[in-house]
Design a protein around this motif. Structure first.
Motif, mmCIF file in Angstrom:
data_model
loop_
_atom_site.group_PDB
_atom_site.id
_atom_site.type_symbol
_atom_site.label_atom_id
_atom_site.label_comp_id
_atom_site.label_asym_id
_atom_site.label_seq_id
_atom_site.Cartn_x
_atom_site.Cartn_y
_atom_site.Cartn_z
ATOM 1 N N VAL A 1 44.057 36.257 38.668
ATOM 2 C CA VAL A 1 43.708 36.486 37.416
ATOM 3 C C VAL A 1 43.111 37.907 37.152
ATOM 4 O O VAL A 1 42.638 38.516 37.887
ATOM 5 N N PHE A 2 43.431 38.428 35.796
ATOM 6 C CA PHE A 2 42.932 39.741 35.688
ATOM 7 C C PHE A 2 41.550 39.823 34.907
ATOM 8 O O PHE A 2 41.344 38.881 33.940
ATOM 9 N N ASP A 3 40.569 40.303 35.236
ATOM 10 C CA ASP A 3 39.174 40.317 34.666
ATOM 11 C C ASP A 3 39.157 41.100 33.308
ATOM 12 O O ASP A 3 40.290 41.750 32.849
ATOM 13 N N ARG A 4 37.994 41.502 32.694
ATOM 14 C CA ARG A 4 38.181 42.051 31.283
ATOM 15 C C ARG A 4 38.368 43.383 31.397
ATOM 16 O O ARG A 4 38.305 44.105 30.367
ATOM 17 N N GLU A 5 38.213 44.091 32.488
ATOM 18 C CA GLU A 5 38.570 45.581 32.592
ATOM 19 C C GLU A 5 39.981 45.758 33.302
ATOM 20 O O GLU A 5 40.437 46.747 33.598
ATOM 21 N N GLY A 6 40.732 44.649 33.137
ATOM 22 C CA GLY A 6 42.126 44.716 33.915
ATOM 23 C C GLY A 6 42.225 44.742 35.118
ATOM 24 O O GLY A 6 43.103 45.418 35.731
ATOM 25 N N ARG A 7 41.256 44.488 35.949
ATOM 26 C CA ARG A 7 41.196 44.613 37.483
ATOM 27 C C ARG A 7 41.633 43.213 38.045
ATOM 28 O O ARG A 7 41.415 42.188 37.385
ATOM 29 N N LEU A 8 42.604 43.151 38.988
ATOM 30 C CA LEU A 8 43.150 41.855 39.358
ATOM 31 C C LEU A 8 42.246 41.247 40.758
ATOM 32 O O LEU A 8 41.760 41.749 41.667
ATOM 33 N N LEU A 9 41.690 39.958 40.140
ATOM 34 C CA LEU A 9 40.992 39.044 41.134
ATOM 35 C C LEU A 9 41.950 38.255 41.856
ATOM 36 O O LEU A 9 42.932 37.703 41.071
ATOM 37 N N SER A 10 41.427 37.972 43.196
ATOM 38 C CA SER A 10 42.375 37.170 43.968
ATOM 39 C C SER A 10 41.599 36.298 44.998
ATOM 40 O O SER A 10 40.612 36.637 45.479
ATOM 41 N N CYS A 11 41.996 35.073 44.828
ATOM 42 C CA CYS A 11 41.764 33.931 45.884
ATOM 43 C C CYS A 11 42.513 34.165 47.034
ATOM 44 O O CYS A 11 43.854 34.300 46.889
ATOM 45 N N GLU A 12 41.683 34.339 48.352
ATOM 46 C CA GLU A 12 42.491 34.722 49.562
ATOM 47 C C GLU A 12 42.034 33.716 50.380
ATOM 48 O O GLU A 12 41.281 33.835 51.432
ATOM 49 N N PRO A 13 42.855 32.485 50.673
ATOM 50 C CA PRO A 13 42.318 31.515 51.583
ATOM 51 C C PRO A 13 42.767 31.621 52.976
ATOM 52 O O PRO A 13 41.976 31.395 53.816
#
Length: 326
Positions: A80-92
């Protein structure tokens, strides 16, 4: 490109008297965008659609349809992209949550809770304040698990990362195996897909919880939205501007011994904001894992299933954390 028409697809589970989709544009068709989309997805207005492949790499499809590897060996799942347009990632694979900064550097936001490594972070969302919420199930090797409660029982929980970096477990053994997660735009509700597909009688349910202003869950508020029973349960989910839920789930072919039931087919299940089932969109490939809105008008729903990225047009814009609709 391959296409499946809406008129045909919405016959399964269509409400009595149904003849016109309430959700998808007239004559809209399910379109194969590309291969390489096992999970994710997340849309960026300049860079295109990000998705995770079966090998865990983060792939990117640009506006021309070209697919390239954005991050090799990321071991990623939900994006998902946060409110500043940075990519957040779950990395199992590495049991952590990361953020890709604008300069491309990777920042680890959290990789442990109370000195214990996470199970396999799976899906991720944010509230209006920018706090991050993620699920932490385990669908793989369980011998590595470190998350236990006071009774030495495994915890597959839901966590919140506050703006100062503090991590709090907001749900523990209230769920069997949390997967997809969503916060409503007004921060009032938390939806969690509880999908224990490694047990014959495991949970395959979508729940809604009341969310307090401090980001904690009001215990006892759990409401069942839908039960996939002995089929494959719910995975990722998103919401449109009218509060409808779009939930990936179901299975087209039986997967014994734990998922023998195919009465709930694989695709996107649409519910209104009160939780009433509205429509079903069939997706031909198993497993249908997640979805996300995109395009300039936010009316394109991207769907990942069986390693393929699909899209379809909707009547109502989706709710995106970023970017905001013009």
């Amino acid at each position: 490109m391959r296409y499946w028409t809406i008129g045909f697809l919405l016959t399964v589970f269509a409400p009595k008297g149904f003849c016109q989709s309430l959700v998808f544009e007239k004559d809209s068709q399910l379109k194969v965008e590309c291969e390489g989309g096992g999970e994710g997805p997340a849309w960026h207005p300049a860079l295109g659609v990000f998705m995770t492949g079966h090998d865990g790499a983060i792939n990117r499809m640009d506006s021309t349809g070209k697919v390239s590897v954005y991050r090799k060996d990321a071991g990623a799942n939900g994006l998902v992209f946060d409110r500043e347009g940075r990519l957040l990632s779950c990395e199992p694979k590495q049991r952590r949550i990361t953020r890709t900064e604008r300069d491309g550097t990777i920042k680890v936001l959290t990789d442990s809770y109370e000195s214990h490594r996470y199970n396999e972070p799976n899906d991720i969302t944010l509230d209006s304040k920018g706090r991050i919420y993620f699920t932490d199930p385990c669908y793989g090797d369980r011998s590595k698990l470190e998350m236990f409660d006071a009774d030495k029982k495994i915890v597959e929980g839901v966590y919140r990362i506050d703006l100062n970096g503090k991590v709090t477990r907001i749900l523990g053994r209230e769920l069997e195996r949390p997967n997809g997660i969503l916060i409503t735009p007004d921060d009032k509700y938390l939806y969690v897909a509880d999908n224990d597909n490694n047990a014959l009688n495991g949970a395959r349910k979508l729940y809604r919880f009341d969310l307090k202003s401090d980001g904690s869950v009001k215990l006892g508020s759990r409401k069942l939205i839908f039960d996939w029973k002995k089929g494959r349960g719910p995975d990722g989910l998103k919401q449109d501007k009218e509060g409808r839920l779009y939930v990936a789930g179901g299975l087209n072919k039986p997967n014994p011994p734990f998922e023998p039931d195919t009465n709930v087919k694989g695709g996107i299940y649409v519910f209104d904001k009160q939780g009433k089932f509205l429509e079903f969109l069939s997706v031909p490939k198993d497993e249908v894992t997640n979805c996300a809105f995109g395009s300039e008008d936010h009316k394109t729903l991207y769907i990942t299933g069986g390693g393929t990225l699909y899209s379809i047009r909707t009547k109502t814009p989706g709710y995106l954390i970023w970017p905001k609709a013009k």
